[in-house]
Design a protein around this motif. Structure first.
Motif, PDB file in Angstrom:
ATOM      1  N   ARG A  19     102.374  39.900  -2.255  1.00 58.21           N
ATOM      2  CA  ARG A  19     100.925  39.789  -2.461  1.00 58.21           C
ATOM      3  C   ARG A  19     100.532  40.377  -3.815  1.00 58.21           C
ATOM      4  O   ARG A  19      99.657  39.866  -4.511  1.00 58.21           O
ATOM      5  CB  ARG A  19     100.167  40.487  -1.330  1.00 58.21           C
ATOM      6  CG  ARG A  19     100.179  39.682  -0.042  1.00 58.21           C
ATOM      7  CD  ARG A  19      99.584  40.402   1.135  1.00 58.21           C
ATOM      8  NE  ARG A  19      99.515  39.519   2.318  1.00 58.21           N
ATOM      9  CZ  ARG A  19      99.406  39.951   3.569  1.00 58.21           C
ATOM     10  NH1 ARG A  19      99.338  41.271   3.812  1.00 58.21           N
ATOM     11  NH2 ARG A  19      99.366  39.112   4.587  1.00 58.21           N
ATOM     12  N   SER A  28     103.171  37.046   9.207  1.00 63.98           N
ATOM     13  CA  SER A  28     101.792  36.934   8.740  1.00 63.98           C
ATOM     14  C   SER A  28     101.194  35.591   9.157  1.00 63.98           C
ATOM     15  O   SER A  28     100.064  35.512   9.641  1.00 63.98           O
ATOM     16  CB  SER A  28     101.769  37.076   7.211  1.00 63.98           C
ATOM     17  OG  SER A  28     100.471  36.911   6.722  1.00 63.98           O
ATOM     18  N   ALA A  29     101.996  34.529   9.060  1.00 67.50           N
ATOM     19  CA  ALA A  29     101.512  33.181   9.442  1.00 67.50           C
ATOM     20  C   ALA A  29     101.187  33.136  10.933  1.00 67.50           C
ATOM     21  O   ALA A  29     100.234  32.480  11.359  1.00 67.50           O
ATOM     22  CB  ALA A  29     102.582  32.139   9.113  1.00 67.50           C
ATOM     23  N   PHE A  36     105.524  27.126   9.784  1.00 67.01           N
ATOM     24  CA  PHE A  36     104.469  26.467   8.987  1.00 67.01           C
ATOM     25  C   PHE A  36     104.180  25.073   9.551  1.00 67.01           C
ATOM     26  O   PHE A  36     103.024  24.679   9.711  1.00 67.01           O
ATOM     27  CB  PHE A  36     104.909  26.352   7.527  1.00 67.01           C
ATOM     28  CG  PHE A  36     104.753  27.613   6.715  1.00 67.01           C
ATOM     29  CD1 PHE A  36     104.432  28.822   7.324  1.00 67.01           C
ATOM     30  CD2 PHE A  36     104.928  27.598   5.337  1.00 67.01           C
ATOM     31  CE1 PHE A  36     104.292  29.981   6.573  1.00 67.01           C
ATOM     32  CE2 PHE A  36     104.787  28.758   4.577  1.00 67.01           C
ATOM     33  CZ  PHE A  36     104.456  29.954   5.203  1.00 67.01           C
ATOM     34  N   VAL A  41     100.208  25.353   8.853  1.00 66.25           N
ATOM     35  CA  VAL A  41      99.675  26.278   7.844  1.00 66.25           C
ATOM     36  C   VAL A  41     100.596  26.244   6.638  1.00 66.25           C
ATOM     37  O   VAL A  41     101.688  25.675   6.669  1.00 66.25           O
ATOM     38  CB  VAL A  41      99.615  27.728   8.380  1.00 66.25           C
ATOM     39  CG1 VAL A  41      98.677  27.827   9.568  1.00 66.25           C
ATOM     40  CG2 VAL A  41     100.999  28.260   8.737  1.00 66.25           C
ATOM     41  N   ASP A  42     100.129  26.819   5.575  1.00 68.82           N
ATOM     42  CA  ASP A  42     100.980  26.996   4.412  1.00 68.82           C
ATOM     43  C   ASP A  42     100.596  28.339   3.808  1.00 68.82           C
ATOM     44  O   ASP A  42      99.495  28.836   4.060  1.00 68.82           O
ATOM     45  CB  ASP A  42     100.738  25.855   3.414  1.00 68.82           C
ATOM     46  CG  ASP A  42     101.836  25.837   2.341  1.00 68.82           C
ATOM     47  OD1 ASP A  42     101.769  25.046   1.414  1.00 68.82           O
ATOM     48  OD2 ASP A  42     102.743  26.706   2.462  1.00 68.82           O
ATOM     49  N   ASP A  43     101.491  28.924   3.098  1.00 65.84           N
ATOM     50  CA  ASP A  43     101.185  30.198   2.442  1.00 65.84           C
ATOM     51  C   ASP A  43     101.831  30.146   1.059  1.00 65.84           C
ATOM     52  O   ASP A  43     103.062  30.098   0.949  1.00 65.84           O
ATOM     53  CB  ASP A  43     101.752  31.375   3.267  1.00 65.84           C
ATOM     54  CG  ASP A  43     101.412  32.724   2.633  1.00 65.84           C
ATOM     55  OD1 ASP A  43     101.612  33.747   3.307  1.00 65.84           O
ATOM     56  OD2 ASP A  43     100.964  32.723   1.465  1.00 65.84           O
ATOM     57  N   LEU A  88     102.529  32.245  -0.845  1.00 69.75           N
ATOM     58  CA  LEU A  88     103.489  33.339  -1.068  1.00 69.75           C
ATOM     59  C   LEU A  88     104.910  32.895  -0.747  1.00 69.75           C
ATOM     60  O   LEU A  88     105.879  33.461  -1.261  1.00 69.75           O
ATOM     61  CB  LEU A  88     103.120  34.562  -0.233  1.00 69.75           C
ATOM     62  CG  LEU A  88     101.898  35.349  -0.679  1.00 69.75           C
ATOM     63  CD1 LEU A  88     101.709  36.572   0.208  1.00 69.75           C
ATOM     64  CD2 LEU A  88     101.994  35.763  -2.144  1.00 69.75           C
ATOM     65  N   ILE A  96     106.524  36.805   5.821  1.00 71.72           N
ATOM     66  CA  ILE A  96     105.767  35.557   5.616  1.00 71.72           C
ATOM     67  C   ILE A  96     105.563  34.848   6.955  1.00 71.72           C
ATOM     68  O   ILE A  96     104.472  34.370   7.276  1.00 71.72           O
ATOM     69  CB  ILE A  96     106.513  34.646   4.629  1.00 71.72           C
ATOM     70  CG1 ILE A  96     106.481  35.284   3.233  1.00 71.72           C
ATOM     71  CG2 ILE A  96     105.891  33.252   4.581  1.00 71.72           C
ATOM     72  CD1 ILE A  96     107.361  34.594   2.224  1.00 71.72           C
TER      73      ILE A  96
END
Ligand code: SDX
Length: 428
Positions: free
Chosen positions: A277, A371-372, A327, A332-334, A336, A368
């Motif tokens: 982050r 968090s998702a 994902f 979702v996507d991140d 990071l 990652i």
């Protein structure tokens, strides 16, 4: 044990030391009689070349990036097994048949509730207490409630306390999260799987049914498998050392939780996501790689490097694959994740990391995924502790069951003042 010997020549004397062979991996030189013969100690502060025990649980080949639990490769277990089956394997040495596994799951599910008074412990913490602080406190406090399973000399007591610890960690961890967000605790639902039960206690609410995406349940269960055990790492060695004094199993696991919390160990998953982050976008990566290489800068690439793995951590390989599955499942996507992939690519092509054999470890990608799924970073190490409890408990049982087990008591190289006489304060 083999019949090879090592000869140590020092100070004009020679000492014959037995060499033992394992089923695989490095031989060991038995130095137990060295001090008695030579009045000298060996010196290995970080235990970089020291085998602290004999174990049949987990084997790591750091050069090849191999991790076996009772001989089974972590990739196969992550792909085809589940966490309670791996727990049974670690505890008992063999994969169970269906009837045995069903009975084990039944036993574990009937230890998932906490003594109702333990709930009062949570009310004593600030709402913003770190979940690992709560885990240390509550797990240590279990020894104040379960006196009927703390006689470590009794195999039945050891079995019951082992099952209690494995079964109650999800409840304790979920309650730590609920307490931090001011939501009511949910009691366990034994009709769910071990991981499904944990996820419902964590993200469910009394006001409505909880729906868990099967792919997320599978991913979490796989993450627990990846964290189950890992040879004689710092927290496992802490549990063994605490257990060697005869301390009760709940106190020993609380000690392991405390050690795991450090950012150099289990705290690295939280630190790795915070690092990603801070880096933010891939264009910032070269600056952070230079900082990680700068001896005058305390910054390190969190989630990179390992005392044993001098190759890719096989758990990181599975973890990276699992990111994509979660994902896709959650749609979702991140960004990071792209930053993490790019950081790995640049680091693995940088001479500093190549020469020092620094690869991503289990903590690099796990944050990652977590968090998702919806966990705050402060819960990441608590999840590591939840999963590692079966490894700690299995290693503790192996040590306590060893008839040759002795209290662990290392010595030192003393470099302090030699003897001198006390000087009264008026003469100083
Ligand atoms: C876990 O032991 C286990 O099995 C642990 C674990 C488990 O399942 O129980 O696998 C879980 O703890 C994984 C590791 C998580 N920690 C991190 O990701 C934190 C970042 N990594 C480092 O702090 C470090 O790599 C350790 C602590 C993991 C290992 O440290 P070592 O074995 O003591 O190695 P070292 O510190 O002596 O490093 C060797 C060299 C040093 O440079 P020199 O002094 O030789 O010039 O590599 C450098 C270090 O400065 N180095 C790094 C680095 N890790 C090591 N440089 C930049 N970034 C890094 N991450």
């Amino acid at each position: 044990m083999g019949d090879k010997n090592a000869t140590l020549s020092v100070g004009g004397n020679s000492y014959e030391l037995p060499v033992f062979e394992g089923s695989v991996g490095p031989d060991v030189i038995d130095i137990r009689k060295l001090y008695g013969q030579s009045k000298m100690f060996t010196y290995d502060p970080g235990y970089t070349s020291t085998a602290s025990c004999e174990s049949a649980l987990t084997y790591i080949d750091g050069e090849e990036g191999v991790l076996l639990h009772r001989g089974y490769p972590i990739g196969q277990l992550a792909e085809s097994s589940n966490f309670t089956e791996v727990s049974y394997l670690l505890l008992n040495g063999e994969l169970p048949d269906k009837e045995t596994l069903d009975k084990f799951n039944w036993t574990i599910s009937r230890h998932t509730m906490l003594h109702e008074q333990l709930i009062q412990f949570y009310r004593g913490f600030r709402r913003d207490a770190h979940p690992m602080a709560i885990m240390c406190g509550v797990v240590g406090a279990l020894s104040a409630f379960y006196h009927d399973s703390t006689d470590i000399s009794d195999p039945e007591h050891r079995r019951i306390s082992s099952h209690r610890l494995i079964a109650k960690m999800p409840t304790i961890a979920a309650m730590a999260y609920k307490y931090s967000i001011g939501q009511p605790f949910l009691y366990p639902d034994n009709s769910l799987s071990y991981t499904g039960n944990f996820m419902r206690m964590t993200f469910g609410v009394p006001a409505e049914p909880y729906e868990l995406h099967p792919a997320v349940e599978r991913a979490m269960d796989r993450i627990f498998i990846l964290h189950a055990d890992h040879e004689q790492n710092a927290s496992t060695s802490t549990v063994r050392l605490a257990g060697s004094s005869g301390a009760n199993p709940f106190a020993c696991i609380a000690a392991g939780i405390a050690c795991l919390w450090g950012p150099a160990h289990g705290g690295a998953n939280e630190a790795a996501l915070n690092m990603l982050r801070e880096i933010g976008t891939p264009d910032k990566i070269p600056h952070y790689i230079e900082r990680a290489k700068d001896k005058n800068d305390p910054f390190r690439l969190m989630g990179f490097g390992h005392r044993v793995y001098k190759n890719y951590d096989p758990r990181a390989t599975v973890m990276q694959k699992t990111v994509r599955e979660v994902f896709d499942a959650l749609k979702v996507d991140d960004p990071l994740f792209e930053t993490a992939l790019r950081l790995e690519e640049l680091a693995l092509h940088d001479d500093y990391f190549v020469e020092k054999k620094l690869f991503p470890n289990v903590d690099f990608y796990s944050g990652i995924i977590l968090s998702a799924i919806g966990f705050p970073t402060t819960m990441f190490t608590a999840l590591f502790a939840l999963a590692r409890t079966v490894g700690w408990v299995a290693q503790w049982n192996e040590m306590i069951s060893d008839p040759g087990q002795k209290i662990g008591r290392p010595r030192q190289l003393y470099t302090g003042p030699t003897q001198r006489d006390y000087v009264p304060v008026e003469n100083r």
